[in-house]
Scaffold this motif. Structure first.
Motif, mmCIF file in Angstrom:
data_model
loop_
_atom_site.group_PDB
_atom_site.id
_atom_site.type_symbol
_atom_site.label_atom_id
_atom_site.label_comp_id
_atom_site.label_asym_id
_atom_site.label_seq_id
_atom_site.Cartn_x
_atom_site.Cartn_y
_atom_site.Cartn_z
ATOM 1 N N ARG A 82 31.385 22.548 -20.766
ATOM 2 C CA ARG A 82 30.432 23.636 -21.869
ATOM 3 C C ARG A 82 29.157 23.158 -21.863
ATOM 4 N N GLU A 83 28.235 23.954 -22.346
ATOM 5 C CA GLU A 83 26.900 23.793 -22.608
ATOM 6 C C GLU A 83 26.754 22.776 -24.011
ATOM 7 N N LEU A 84 26.116 21.739 -23.765
ATOM 8 C CA LEU A 84 25.958 20.420 -24.787
ATOM 9 C C LEU A 84 24.414 20.016 -25.126
ATOM 10 N N CYS A 85 24.237 19.779 -26.247
ATOM 11 C CA CYS A 85 22.884 19.109 -26.665
ATOM 12 C C CYS A 85 22.988 17.734 -26.136
ATOM 13 N N VAL A 86 21.596 17.297 -26.415
ATOM 14 C CA VAL A 86 21.427 15.814 -25.944
ATOM 15 C C VAL A 86 22.252 14.844 -26.712
ATOM 16 N N ALA A 87 22.232 15.047 -27.981
ATOM 17 C CA ALA A 87 22.852 14.129 -28.886
ATOM 18 C C ALA A 87 24.408 13.936 -28.672
ATOM 19 N N ASP A 88 24.977 15.314 -28.468
ATOM 20 C CA ASP A 88 26.401 15.207 -28.321
ATOM 21 C C ASP A 88 26.848 14.552 -26.848
ATOM 22 N N LEU A 89 25.867 14.819 -25.821
ATOM 23 C CA LEU A 89 26.234 14.372 -24.688
ATOM 24 C C LEU A 89 26.027 12.722 -24.696
ATOM 25 N N ALA A 90 25.332 12.329 -25.370
ATOM 26 C CA ALA A 90 25.200 10.835 -25.655
ATOM 27 C C ALA A 90 26.349 10.206 -26.217
ATOM 28 N N SER A 91 27.013 11.016 -27.209
ATOM 29 C CA SER A 91 28.065 10.488 -27.998
ATOM 30 C C SER A 91 29.278 10.689 -27.059
ATOM 31 N N LEU A 92 29.349 11.625 -26.489
ATOM 32 C CA LEU A 92 30.465 11.849 -25.327
ATOM 33 C C LEU A 92 30.654 10.910 -24.423
ATOM 34 N N ALA A 93 29.345 10.433 -23.928
ATOM 35 C CA ALA A 93 29.338 9.683 -22.495
ATOM 36 C C ALA A 93 29.257 8.279 -22.966
ATOM 37 N N GLY A 94 29.039 8.158 -24.238
ATOM 38 C CA GLY A 94 28.838 6.522 -24.718
ATOM 39 C C GLY A 94 27.522 6.041 -24.255
ATOM 40 N N MET A 95 26.360 6.947 -24.449
ATOM 41 C CA MET A 95 25.309 6.334 -23.720
ATOM 42 C C MET A 95 24.147 6.540 -24.901
ATOM 43 N N GLY A 96 23.001 5.857 -24.796
ATOM 44 C CA GLY A 96 22.211 5.939 -25.885
ATOM 45 C C GLY A 96 21.290 7.243 -25.483
ATOM 46 N N GLN A 97 20.590 7.856 -26.602
ATOM 47 C CA GLN A 97 19.782 8.911 -26.342
ATOM 48 C C GLN A 97 18.842 8.871 -25.474
ATOM 49 N N SER A 98 18.115 7.871 -25.423
ATOM 50 C CA SER A 98 16.909 7.689 -24.354
ATOM 51 C C SER A 98 17.749 7.738 -23.003
ATOM 52 N N ALA A 99 18.628 6.936 -22.959
ATOM 53 C CA ALA A 99 19.142 7.015 -21.353
ATOM 54 C C ALA A 99 19.634 8.073 -20.899
ATOM 55 N N VAL A 100 20.161 9.046 -21.742
ATOM 56 C CA VAL A 100 20.610 10.290 -21.660
ATOM 57 C C VAL A 100 19.557 11.130 -21.440
ATOM 58 N N SER A 101 18.431 11.316 -21.984
ATOM 59 C CA SER A 101 17.210 12.019 -21.973
ATOM 60 C C SER A 101 16.801 11.628 -20.463
ATOM 61 N N HIS A 102 16.587 10.438 -20.042
ATOM 62 C CA HIS A 102 15.901 10.021 -18.920
ATOM 63 C C HIS A 102 16.900 10.466 -17.423
ATOM 64 N N GLN A 103 18.158 10.413 -17.791
ATOM 65 C CA GLN A 103 19.096 10.946 -16.572
ATOM 66 C C GLN A 103 19.138 12.531 -16.814
ATOM 67 N N LEU A 104 19.140 13.091 -17.796
ATOM 68 C CA LEU A 104 18.943 14.603 -17.649
ATOM 69 C C LEU A 104 17.492 15.166 -17.217
ATOM 70 N N LYS A 105 16.648 14.124 -17.197
ATOM 71 C CA LYS A 105 15.244 14.944 -16.697
ATOM 72 C C LYS A 105 15.387 14.594 -14.902
ATOM 73 N N ILE A 106 16.139 13.829 -14.396
ATOM 74 C CA ILE A 106 16.559 13.613 -13.074
ATOM 75 C C ILE A 106 17.268 14.872 -12.546
ATOM 76 N N LEU A 107 18.359 15.234 -13.372
ATOM 77 C CA LEU A 107 19.473 16.409 -13.069
ATOM 78 C C LEU A 107 18.484 17.723 -13.169
ATOM 79 N N ARG A 108 17.401 17.897 -14.141
ATOM 80 C CA ARG A 108 16.618 18.823 -14.145
ATOM 81 C C ARG A 108 15.830 18.945 -13.196
ATOM 82 N N LEU A 109 15.054 17.773 -12.770
ATOM 83 C CA LEU A 109 14.245 17.925 -11.424
ATOM 84 C C LEU A 109 15.054 18.323 -10.137
ATOM 85 N N SER A 110 16.247 17.801 -10.154
ATOM 86 C CA SER A 110 16.867 18.084 -8.937
ATOM 87 C C SER A 110 17.584 19.670 -9.012
ATOM 88 N N ARG A 111 17.242 20.390 -10.189
ATOM 89 C CA ARG A 111 17.725 21.642 -10.346
ATOM 90 C C ARG A 111 19.088 21.796 -10.293
#
Lengths: 116, 116
Positions: free
Chosen positions: B53-82
């Motif tokens: 499902r579609e998810l916001c950053v904070a929920d992704l962080a919560s679900l994945a057990g990661m920090g918000q910043s780490a998630v944001s950094h990784q999402l950037k990579i996923l974004r750049l990879s389209r």
DNA sequence: CCCATTCATGAATATGTGTTCATATATTAA
DNA sequence: TTAATATATGAACACATATTCATGAATGGG
């Protein structure tokens, strides 16, 4: 702590369902390790050549423009990932592909890459 | 130089053919970059949740057990990879998958991983 | 038996990468 | 405007990784 988000209004049930279907940490780690093997240009090149024919280490090095040692190190990684197999003849070791999924992976990846 | 090998008795023609069919360095680099994105457990996990499902950053962080910043950094990579796309609603950014090949890749990889 | 050849391996090094911490940006509410 | 929240970003650090160099192991020829 800024980890409170309105969109957390996913029902607890839905969260449980999603988490339950998540592959275990072991499987996720193995998936990542598997993909990581393909995440290097040298290994992609070696796999490409091996997809064409069985080749010995020296010829792989020559074709790929790599040093013998570098090729050997990378082939070890490919061996441990069960992507290539070896056949020994005298002092020569012939490598060949040992996975029928590789071409499929390349095809999917190429599709994505070419959708630029 | 120990790069002389008997098995080099591939015909010069065959060498030329194989080399000619090799994807250019640009394509190989792109393939490797693409696979590299999948070569990390955190990103695999994020992609898995987004496949549900579609998810916001904070929920992704919560679900994945990661920090918000780490998630944001990784999402950037996923974004750049389209691989993911975003939808903004107020201050909340919703992420969702943007590639129909991902599930296919996971399936092939899982097949290999489970062939242990 | 000694030597040459092919490949594997360990150490060293340089480069890449993921996370954390601190902070900036953007949007909304008061 | 000011404050609060969600996300993005940059620097720093710890760790992984690909190559090179030197050398070891295995096989076969003379």
């Amino acid at each position: 702590m800024t980890d409170t988000c309105l969109c957390k209004l996913i029902s607890a049930d839905e969260i449980d369902d999603i988490k339950a279907a998540l592959p275990g940490p072991g499987v996720i780690a193995k998936l990542a390790e598997f993909f990581k093997v393909f995440g290097d240009p040298s290994r992609i090149t070696l796999l490409y050549y091996l997809s064409k024919r069985e080749l010995c280490v020296a010829d792989l090095a020559s074709l790929a423009g790599m040093g013998q040692s570098a090729v050997s190190h990378q082939l070890k990684i490919l061996r441990l990932s069960r992507l290539v197999k070896t056949r020994k003849e005298g002092t020569v070791v012939y490598y060949s592909l040992d996975d029928e999924h590789i071409q499929k992976l390349f095809d999917v990846a190429l599709q994505h890459v070419e959708e630029a």
